[in-house]
Design a protein around this motif. Sequence first.
Motif, PDB file in Angstrom:
ATOM      1  N   MET A   1      42.285  40.756  -5.662  1.00  0.00           N
ATOM      2  CA  MET A   1      43.101  40.751  -6.876  1.00  0.00           C
ATOM      3  C   MET A   1      42.920  39.448  -7.641  1.00  0.00           C
ATOM      4  SD  MET A   1      46.629  42.362  -5.330  1.00  0.00           S
ATOM      5  CE  MET A   1      47.544  41.973  -6.801  1.00  0.00           C
ATOM      6  N   ALA A   2      42.891  39.552  -8.945  1.00  0.00           N
ATOM      7  CA  ALA A   2      42.834  38.358  -9.789  1.00  0.00           C
ATOM      8  C   ALA A   2      44.220  37.719  -9.840  1.00  0.00           C
ATOM      9  CB  ALA A   2      42.384  38.739 -11.197  1.00  0.00           C
ATOM     10  N   PRO A   3      44.289  36.402  -9.994  1.00  0.00           N
ATOM     11  CA  PRO A   3      45.597  35.753 -10.134  1.00  0.00           C
ATOM     12  C   PRO A   3      46.375  36.372 -11.298  1.00  0.00           C
ATOM     13  CG  PRO A   3      43.861  34.114  -9.887  1.00  0.00           C
ATOM     14  CD  PRO A   3      43.186  35.446 -10.062  1.00  0.00           C
ATOM     15  N   GLY A   4      47.651  36.590 -11.079  1.00  0.00           N
ATOM     16  CA  GLY A   4      48.501  37.149 -12.125  1.00  0.00           C
ATOM     17  C   GLY A   4      48.500  38.662 -12.206  1.00  0.00           C
ATOM     18  N   THR A   5      47.752  39.318 -11.324  1.00  0.00           N
ATOM     19  CA  THR A   5      47.717  40.782 -11.333  1.00  0.00           C
ATOM     20  C   THR A   5      49.089  41.339 -10.985  1.00  0.00           C
ATOM     21  OG1 THR A   5      45.400  40.847 -10.685  1.00  0.00           O
ATOM     22  CG2 THR A   5      46.691  42.825 -10.241  1.00  0.00           C
ATOM     23  N   VAL A   6      49.498  42.359 -11.700  1.00  0.00           N
ATOM     24  CA  VAL A   6      50.748  43.055 -11.412  1.00  0.00           C
ATOM     25  C   VAL A   6      50.389  44.489 -11.030  1.00  0.00           C
ATOM     26  CG1 VAL A   6      52.939  43.892 -12.359  1.00  0.00           C
ATOM     27  CG2 VAL A   6      52.088  41.625 -12.982  1.00  0.00           C
ATOM     28  N   ILE A   7      50.893  44.932  -9.889  1.00  0.00           N
ATOM     29  CA  ILE A   7      50.664  46.297  -9.424  1.00  0.00           C
ATOM     30  C   ILE A   7      51.854  47.129  -9.882  1.00  0.00           C
ATOM     31  CG2 ILE A   7      50.361  47.790  -7.408  1.00  0.00           C
ATOM     32  CD1 ILE A   7      49.542  45.137  -5.886  1.00  0.00           C
ATOM     33  N   THR A   8      51.605  48.133 -10.712  1.00  0.00           N
ATOM     34  CA  THR A   8      52.670  49.047 -11.122  1.00  0.00           C
ATOM     35  C   THR A   8      52.576  50.255 -10.206  1.00  0.00           C
ATOM     36  OG1 THR A   8      52.510  48.271 -13.388  1.00  0.00           O
ATOM     37  CG2 THR A   8      53.679  50.347 -13.018  1.00  0.00           C
ATOM     38  N   PHE A   9      53.641  50.479  -9.472  1.00  0.00           N
ATOM     39  CA  PHE A   9      53.646  51.468  -8.403  1.00  0.00           C
ATOM     40  C   PHE A   9      54.577  52.619  -8.761  1.00  0.00           C
ATOM     41  CE2 PHE A   9      54.210  52.533  -3.783  1.00  0.00           C
ATOM     42  CZ  PHE A   9      52.873  52.674  -3.490  1.00  0.00           C
ATOM     43  N   THR A  10      54.681  53.557  -7.871  1.00  0.00           N
ATOM     44  CA  THR A  10      55.522  54.733  -8.038  1.00  0.00           C
ATOM     45  C   THR A  10      56.880  54.372  -8.635  1.00  0.00           C
ATOM     46  OG1 THR A  10      54.457  55.640  -6.081  1.00  0.00           O
ATOM     47  CG2 THR A  10      56.492  56.699  -6.786  1.00  0.00           C
ATOM     48  N   GLY A  11      57.276  55.115  -9.644  1.00  0.00           N
ATOM     49  CA  GLY A  11      58.581  54.894 -10.254  1.00  0.00           C
ATOM     50  C   GLY A  11      58.654  53.655 -11.125  1.00  0.00           C
ATOM     51  N   GLY A  12      57.501  53.086 -11.494  1.00  0.00           N
ATOM     52  CA  GLY A  12      57.491  51.911 -12.351  1.00  0.00           C
ATOM     53  C   GLY A  12      57.803  50.611 -11.632  1.00  0.00           C
ATOM     54  N   ARG A  13      57.823  50.635 -10.308  1.00  0.00           N
ATOM     55  CA  ARG A  13      58.075  49.410  -9.547  1.00  0.00           C
ATOM     56  C   ARG A  13      56.897  48.464  -9.729  1.00  0.00           C
ATOM     57  NH1 ARG A  13      59.593  53.817  -6.903  1.00  0.00           N
ATOM     58  NH2 ARG A  13      61.670  53.918  -6.022  1.00  0.00           N
ATOM     59  N   GLU A  14      57.181  47.190  -9.951  1.00  0.00           N
ATOM     60  CA  GLU A  14      56.117  46.213 -10.139  1.00  0.00           C
ATOM     61  C   GLU A  14      56.094  45.225  -8.983  1.00  0.00           C
ATOM     62  OE1 GLU A  14      56.543  44.431 -13.993  1.00  0.00           O
ATOM     63  OE2 GLU A  14      55.734  46.206 -14.989  1.00  0.00           O
ATOM     64  N   PHE A  15      54.886  44.950  -8.500  1.00  0.00           N
ATOM     65  CA  PHE A  15      54.686  44.014  -7.397  1.00  0.00           C
ATOM     66  C   PHE A  15      53.574  43.047  -7.780  1.00  0.00           C
ATOM     67  CE2 PHE A  15      55.908  48.122  -5.468  1.00  0.00           C
ATOM     68  CZ  PHE A  15      57.096  47.745  -4.857  1.00  0.00           C
ATOM     69  N   ASP A  16      53.685  41.803  -7.295  1.00  0.00           N
ATOM     70  CA  ASP A  16      52.644  40.818  -7.586  1.00  0.00           C
ATOM     71  C   ASP A  16      51.743  40.558  -6.383  1.00  0.00           C
ATOM     72  OD1 ASP A  16      54.374  39.410  -5.962  1.00  0.00           O
ATOM     73  OD2 ASP A  16      54.681  37.759  -7.352  1.00  0.00           O
TER      74      ASP A  16
END
Length: 86
Positions: free
Chosen positions: A37-52
């Motif tokens: 993953m690149a620095p600052g990547t945000v993972i948008t997951f099921t239900g709009g949950r965001e993880f870094d």
Amino acid sequence: MSVAARAETAPLSDAAIVEAYLTASMIPDPDAAAAYMAPGTVITFTGGREFDHPRGPTGFNAKRYRWVKKKMTDSTSAPAMAKPSL
């Protein structure tokens, strides 16, 4: 230098990076997945949950599933689009 060592240092294609990330995240090995993953990547997951970090989806899934086996058959990627100049 061995062929194996040279192969490890060769740049990966975009599709190979995604496949390596998904493979590591399904083990699950979120720290290995984070290496793709690149620095600052945000993972948008099921239900709009965001993880870094991949620990987020891994932890979320651990609460929902005991075990899941997925089979990846092939990967394709589109060329990156140029950012418009302002």
